[in-house]
Enzyme design. Structure first.
Site, short mmCIF file in Angstrom:
data_model
loop_
_atom_site.label_atom_id
_atom_site.label_comp_id
_atom_site.label_asym_id
_atom_site.label_seq_id
_atom_site.Cartn_x
_atom_site.Cartn_y
_atom_site.Cartn_z
NE ARG A 75 -19.72 75.95 -12.87
CZ ARG A 75 -21.20 76.09 -12.64
NH1 ARG A 75 -21.90 75.80 -11.53
NH2 ARG A 75 -21.63 75.73 -13.54
CG ASP A 126 -26.99 69.38 -16.77
OD1 ASP A 126 -25.43 69.51 -16.71
OD2 ASP A 126 -27.12 69.94 -15.94
CG HIS A 154 -31.70 77.43 -15.86
ND1 HIS A 154 -30.92 78.50 -15.02
CD2 HIS A 154 -30.66 76.66 -15.85
CE1 HIS A 154 -29.98 78.25 -14.67
NE2 HIS A 154 -29.07 77.35 -14.85
CG MET A 203 -33.27 64.44 -14.93
SD MET A 203 -33.85 65.22 -13.60
CE MET A 203 -34.59 64.82 -12.75
CG HIS A 235 -24.54 78.86 -14.87
ND1 HIS A 235 -26.46 78.85 -14.68
CD2 HIS A 235 -24.53 79.66 -16.05
CE1 HIS A 235 -26.36 79.17 -15.96
NE2 HIS A 235 -25.79 80.23 -16.22
N1 COA Z 1 -39.50 68.57 -16.97
C1 COA Z 1 -41.00 68.81 -16.18
N2 COA Z 1 -41.74 69.57 -15.91
C2 COA Z 1 -40.56 70.64 -15.59
C3 COA Z 1 -39.03 70.90 -15.63
C4 COA Z 1 -38.76 69.41 -16.95
N3 COA Z 1 -37.13 68.96 -16.53
N4 COA Z 1 -38.77 72.06 -15.18
C5 COA Z 1 -39.60 71.95 -15.25
N5 COA Z 1 -40.63 71.88 -15.42
C6 COA Z 1 -42.27 72.34 -14.69
C7 COA Z 1 -42.60 72.69 -13.34
O1 COA Z 1 -42.73 71.00 -12.91
C8 COA Z 1 -43.20 73.13 -13.13
O2 COA Z 1 -44.68 72.47 -13.11
P1 COA Z 1 -46.12 73.34 -11.95
O3 COA Z 1 -45.96 74.72 -12.48
O4 COA Z 1 -46.70 72.54 -12.28
O5 COA Z 1 -45.27 73.02 -10.89
C9 COA Z 1 -43.11 74.00 -14.56
O6 COA Z 1 -42.59 73.84 -15.29
C10 COA Z 1 -42.41 75.33 -13.88
O7 COA Z 1 -40.82 75.10 -13.10
P2 COA Z 1 -40.22 76.09 -12.78
O8 COA Z 1 -40.52 77.17 -11.90
O9 COA Z 1 -39.75 76.61 -13.79
O10 COA Z 1 -38.34 75.35 -12.37
P3 COA Z 1 -37.99 75.75 -10.58
O11 COA Z 1 -37.03 76.68 -11.35
O12 COA Z 1 -38.04 75.11 -9.60
O13 COA Z 1 -36.71 74.27 -11.57
C11 COA Z 1 -35.09 72.75 -12.38
C12 COA Z 1 -35.83 74.29 -12.57
C13 COA Z 1 -33.83 73.06 -13.23
C14 COA Z 1 -35.07 72.24 -11.26
C15 COA Z 1 -36.26 72.75 -13.43
O14 COA Z 1 -36.41 72.77 -14.31
C16 COA Z 1 -35.85 70.76 -12.93
O15 COA Z 1 -35.80 69.99 -12.10
N6 COA Z 1 -35.14 70.27 -14.58
C17 COA Z 1 -34.40 68.77 -14.86
C18 COA Z 1 -33.09 68.53 -13.62
C19 COA Z 1 -32.04 69.17 -14.38
O16 COA Z 1 -32.30 69.50 -15.81
N7 COA Z 1 -31.07 70.13 -14.05
C20 COA Z 1 -29.78 70.81 -14.44
C21 COA Z 1 -30.40 72.20 -14.07
S1 COA Z 1 -28.92 73.20 -15.60
#
Ligand code: COA
Length: 387
Positions: A349, A324, A273, A269, A199
C-alpha cells in the site's frame, strides 16, 4: 446501520463519512455497482495478469505503464536504495519481541523521517524519492523483524531481484524449500501485492491525505497511515481471518462457528466492505492465487475452511468476503507468521499512499470537517471554593 441523521434543527451528520465524496482522485476508481476497480484506468485483474508489482507501482505514481527502458530505470533507482542502515538494524533489534510487527513498521518509517534532512521539503520529487526509499527499506525491516524473533540472522537484500522475490528471500532464505525459490509462489505473492497496492479513499489513505493536507511531511503521512491500517476493521483483518481459521481448526465446524458468532452479534473478519456491498472486485484474483498455493502446499484444509465459512456467511447474511479473506490463508501457506500479514499489506500500500500524498500535495486544501456539538450548553465556571 445509521448512516446519517437530520432533524429540522440539526445539520446532516454522516457518521464515518458514510457516502461522503471528500475530493477528486485520478489514482483509482472503485465501482461497487459492477464490483470493479481500476488503477489509472486499468482493471486490477488485467494488471494482476500482465504486470509486475514494480510496473503497477510506476503506473500509480506516473499515471501510465512504463516501457522497458522506463521500467529498467525505475528498478535501478529503487534497488539502489536497498542498503541496510545500521541505525535501522540497531533500532529494530532494540524493540520488544512481543510488540506487534505493525508497531515496528510504524517506528521504522518514523525513524527514516528523522534521518532525512530534506524531510520537510514539500515537493513531488522528494515524495518520489521517499517512496523509493520506503519500498526498499520496509521489506528489509519486515524481514529483519521476523528473523530476529525466530533467532535467525539477517539475509542481505539482492539488487537483482524484484520486490516480491527479494522480500521472500530475505524472510525465508534461498534454500530449495523457500518460496523465494519457487517462481509460482513468487508470482502468487506478487499478485497479492498488486491487489493490495491501492484502493481509493480507504481509511489509511485518507489518513495520509489528511496529514499531507496540513503540509506536514510524507514520513508523518505514512506513519499515520500505518496506524490506521493496523486496525482490524481495515488492514488488520487479514490477520484476524487466519486467527479465526486456526481457532476453528476443522472445516466441518466452520458453519456452526459462523452461526454462533452471528448469534452473539460478533463481526466476522474478512467479510463486508464499506463500499462494495455485492462483493469485492479483488477477491476472484486473490482466491485464484490462494487456491493455487493450496494445491502446491497441501492446503486443501484451508480451502475447505474458506468455502464453508463463505457459504455459511452467504446463507445467513448475504455478506461477501473482502480481499483479506483469501489473502490471510494465502500468506499462511507461504509460511509468514500471522502477525506479519498486515505489515505485508503496508509494503504493497506504500504505492497507493505515496501516489495519494503527491495528488493531495499538488492540489491541496486543508481537510478540516465540522462537527455537530452534543455537549452541555455554554455555562459559567464556578470557582473552586464555591463548588
Ligand atoms: N460480520 C458480521 N456482520 C457484519 C459484517 C461482518 N464482517 N460486516 C457488516 N456486518 C453487518 C453490520 O454489523 C451491519 O449490521 P446492522 O445493520 O445490524 O448494524 C450490517 O452488516 C451492515 O453493515 P455495513 O453498514 O455494510 O458495514 P460498514 O460499512 O459500516 O462496515 C466493515 C464495513 C468493513 C467495517 C465491516 O463490514 C466489518 O467490520 N467487516 C469485518 C472487518 C473486515 O473484514 N475489514 C476489512 C475490510 S476490507
Amino acid at each position: 446501520m445509521t448512516t446519517s441523521t437530520q432533524t429540522a434543527q440539526e445539520p446532516e451528520v454522516r457518521k464515518g463519512l458514510y457516502g461522503v465524496i471528500a475530493d477528486y482522485t485520478g489514482v483509482s476508481k472503485v465501482m461497487p455497482e459492477t464490483n470493479s476497480l481500476t488503477y489509472r484506468g486499468y482493471a486490477v485483474q488485467d494488471l494482476v495478469e500482465h504486470c509486475s508489482f514494480e510496473e503497477v507501482f510506476y503506473l500509480l505514481w506516473n499515471g501510465e505503464l512504463p516501457d522497458a527502458e522506463q521500467l529498467e530505470e525505475f528498478n535501478l533507482r529503487g534497488r539502489s536504495y536497498r542498503s541496510l542502515d545500521p541505525g535501522l538494524i540497531a533500532l529494530i533489534h532494540s524493540l520488544p519481541t512481543d510488540c506487534h510487527p505493525m508497531d515496528v513498521m510504524r517506528t521504522a518509517v518514523s525513524y527514516m523521517g528523522t534521518k532525512d534532512p530534506e524531510h520537510f521539503t514539500p515537493d513531488t520529487d522528494h515524495i518520489t524519492h521517499v517512496g523509493h526509499n520506503l519500498l526498499a527499506q520496509l521489506p528489509m525491516a519486515l524481514a529483519m523483524d521476523i528473523r530476529r524473533r525466530q533467532g535467525k540472522n539477517i539475509v542481505a537484500p539482492d539488487p537483482d531481484k524484484g520486490v516480491a522475490e527479494n522480500l521472500l528471500s530475505m524472510v525465508f532464505g534461498t534454500g530449495p524449500d523457500s518460496p523465494a525459490s519457487n517462481p509460482e509462489d513468487v508470482r502468487d505473492f506478487e499478485k497479492s501485492l498488486i491487489l493490495y497496492a491501492e484502493h481509493s479513499f480507504n481509511a489509511s489513505t485518507f489518513t495520509a491525505r489528511v496529514i499531507t493536507s496540513t503540509r506536514s511531511d510524507v514520513y508523518s503521512a505514512i506513519t499515520g497511515a500505518i496506524g490506521a491500517l493496523k486496525g482490524p476493521l481495515h488492514g488488520g483483518a487479514n490477520e484476524f481471518v487466519m486467527h479465526t481459521m486456526l481457532e476453528i481448526d476443522d472445516p466441518a465446524k466452520a458453519a456452526d462457528w459462523v452461526n454462533n458468532a452471528l448469534d452473539s452479534k460478533s463481526l466476522i473478519m474478512g467479510f463486508g466492505h464499506r463500499v462494495y456491498k455485492k462483493g469485492d472486485s479483488r477477491v476472484p484474483s486473490m482466491e485464484q492465487s490462494f487456491r493455487a498455493l493450496a494445491e502446491r502446499h497441501d492446503g486443501a484444509r484451508w480451502v475447505a475452511m474458506y468455502e464453508n465459512m463463505r457459504d455459511a456467511m452467504d446463507v445467513r447474511t448475504g455478506i461477501q468476503p473482502n480481499l483479506d479473506f483469501p489473502a490471510g490463508p494465502a500468506y499462511h501457506l507461504l509460511g509468514f507468521p500471522v502477525d506479519f500479514f498486515t505489515p505485508l499489506f503496508v509494503i504493497a500500500r506504500v504505492a497507493g499512499w505515496t501516489a495519494h500524498v503527491v495528488e493531495q500535495f499538488e492540489n491541496n486544501s486543508l481537510i478540516r470537517p465540522l462537527s455537530a456539538y452534543t455537549g452541555p450548553e455554554q455555562r459559567k465556571v464556578v470557582p473552586m471554593d464555591e463548588r
